[in-house]
Design a protein around this motif. Structure first.
Motif, PDB file in Angstrom:
ATOM      1  N   HIS A   1       0.810  -1.222   0.000  1.00 19.16           N
ATOM      2  CA  HIS A   1       0.000   0.000   0.000  1.00 19.16           C
ATOM      3  C   HIS A   1       0.844   1.273   0.000  1.00 19.16           C
ATOM      4  O   HIS A   1       0.357   2.340  -0.362  1.00 19.16           O
ATOM      5  N   THR A   2       2.100   1.161   0.372  1.00 16.62           N
ATOM      6  CA  THR A   2       2.958   2.340   0.395  1.00 16.62           C
ATOM      7  C   THR A   2       3.142   2.912  -1.003  1.00 16.62           C
ATOM      8  O   THR A   2       3.100   4.119  -1.207  1.00 16.62           O
ATOM      9  N   LEU A   3       3.335   2.045  -1.994  1.00 14.13           N
ATOM     10  CA  LEU A   3       3.556   2.494  -3.368  1.00 14.13           C
ATOM     11  C   LEU A   3       2.278   2.546  -4.206  1.00 14.13           C
ATOM     12  O   LEU A   3       2.279   3.120  -5.284  1.00 14.13           O
ATOM     13  N   ALA A   4       1.214   1.956  -3.710  1.00 12.26           N
ATOM     14  CA  ALA A   4      -0.006   1.830  -4.512  1.00 12.26           C
ATOM     15  C   ALA A   4      -0.582   3.179  -4.923  1.00 12.26           C
ATOM     16  O   ALA A   4      -1.042   3.343  -6.056  1.00 12.26           O
TER      17      ALA A   4
ATOM     18  N   PRO B   1      -7.456   4.248  -7.735  1.00 14.77           N
ATOM     19  CA  PRO B   1      -7.960   4.373  -6.367  1.00 14.77           C
ATOM     20  C   PRO B   1      -7.438   3.233  -5.490  1.00 14.77           C
ATOM     21  O   PRO B   1      -7.413   2.078  -5.902  1.00 14.77           O
ATOM     22  N   SER B   2      -6.992   3.587  -4.304  1.00 17.43           N
ATOM     23  CA  SER B   2      -6.442   2.561  -3.422  1.00 17.43           C
ATOM     24  C   SER B   2      -7.556   1.897  -2.623  1.00 17.43           C
ATOM     25  O   SER B   2      -8.632   2.450  -2.430  1.00 17.43           O
ATOM     26  N   LEU B   3      -7.263   0.708  -2.182  1.00 14.44           N
ATOM     27  CA  LEU B   3      -8.195  -0.064  -1.371  1.00 14.44           C
ATOM     28  C   LEU B   3      -7.850   0.155   0.104  1.00 14.44           C
ATOM     29  O   LEU B   3      -6.753   0.596   0.435  1.00 14.44           O
ATOM     30  N   PRO B   4      -8.773  -0.187   0.989  1.00 17.55           N
ATOM     31  CA  PRO B   4      -8.437  -0.097   2.412  1.00 17.55           C
ATOM     32  C   PRO B   4      -7.209  -0.956   2.732  1.00 17.55           C
ATOM     33  O   PRO B   4      -6.908  -1.921   2.027  1.00 17.55           O
ATOM     34  N   GLN B   5      -6.507  -0.579   3.788  1.00 19.20           N
ATOM     35  CA  GLN B   5      -5.299  -1.309   4.197  1.00 19.20           C
ATOM     36  C   GLN B   5      -5.571  -2.808   4.237  1.00 19.20           C
ATOM     37  O   GLN B   5      -6.611  -3.235   4.724  1.00 19.20           O
TER      38      GLN B   5
ATOM     39  N   GLN C   1      -9.746   4.279 -15.170  1.00 18.40           N
ATOM     40  CA  GLN C   1     -10.250   4.165 -13.803  1.00 18.40           C
ATOM     41  C   GLN C   1     -10.409   5.520 -13.123  1.00 18.40           C
ATOM     42  O   GLN C   1     -10.625   5.597 -11.920  1.00 18.40           O
ATOM     43  N   GLY C   2     -10.272   6.598 -13.890  1.00 19.55           N
ATOM     44  CA  GLY C   2     -10.459   7.931 -13.341  1.00 19.55           C
ATOM     45  C   GLY C   2      -9.269   8.429 -12.535  1.00 19.55           C
ATOM     46  O   GLY C   2      -9.384   9.389 -11.781  1.00 19.55           O
TER      47      GLY C   2
END
Length: 130
Positions: A30-33, A39-43, A97-98
């Motif tokens: 998640h650090t680089l995502a 859009p990132s997902l929850p941890q 994906q916007g």
């Protein structure tokens, strides 16, 4: 700087960068995502998919460095020409994906262009005269 040296520098930097980003996605997905542009997902959600991206990058980085170390410059040029499709596809995914256009073009588009230019430089080299 000669075209041959430029090709070597770009190939080495590409290989090392892929190892770095791939390792980052494997160790801390998640650090680089967020820098990827979608859009990132929850941890902890989707870590597996982010790690797949990490392994892809590590594999591509190893292919680049291995072919370069083995002196297989034409094979490296062909491989990099094929690999240029991946960041171009990533750019299209981010846009669809916007995600931010700046990330799509500035990260993925630029990466695709650098890989394609490196491939071109490697493929236009002529063998040294005997």
């Amino acid at each position: 700087m000669t075209a041959k040296r430029l090709a070597i520098v770009l190939a080495v930097l590409s290989g090392l960068f892929l190892l770095y980003t791939g390792g980052g996605f494997l160790l801390a997905p998640h650090t680089l995502a967020e820098g990827f542009g979608v859009p990132s997902l929850p941890q902890d959600a989707g870590d597996g998919f982010l790690m797949v991206k990490g392994m892809r990058d590590v594999g591509f980085g190893l292919v680049i460095l291995t072919l370069l170390l083995a002196g297989q410059r034409k094979a490296l040029g062909l491989a990099m020409a094929a690999m240029a499709v991946v960041p171009a596809g990533d750019m299209i995914i981010v846009l669809s994906q916007g995600g931010p256009a700046a990330t799509a073009f500035g990260v993925h588009g630029l990466a695709s262009a650098v890989v394609a230019v490196t491939a071109g430089l490697l493929l236009r080299e002529r063998p040294a005269a005997a």
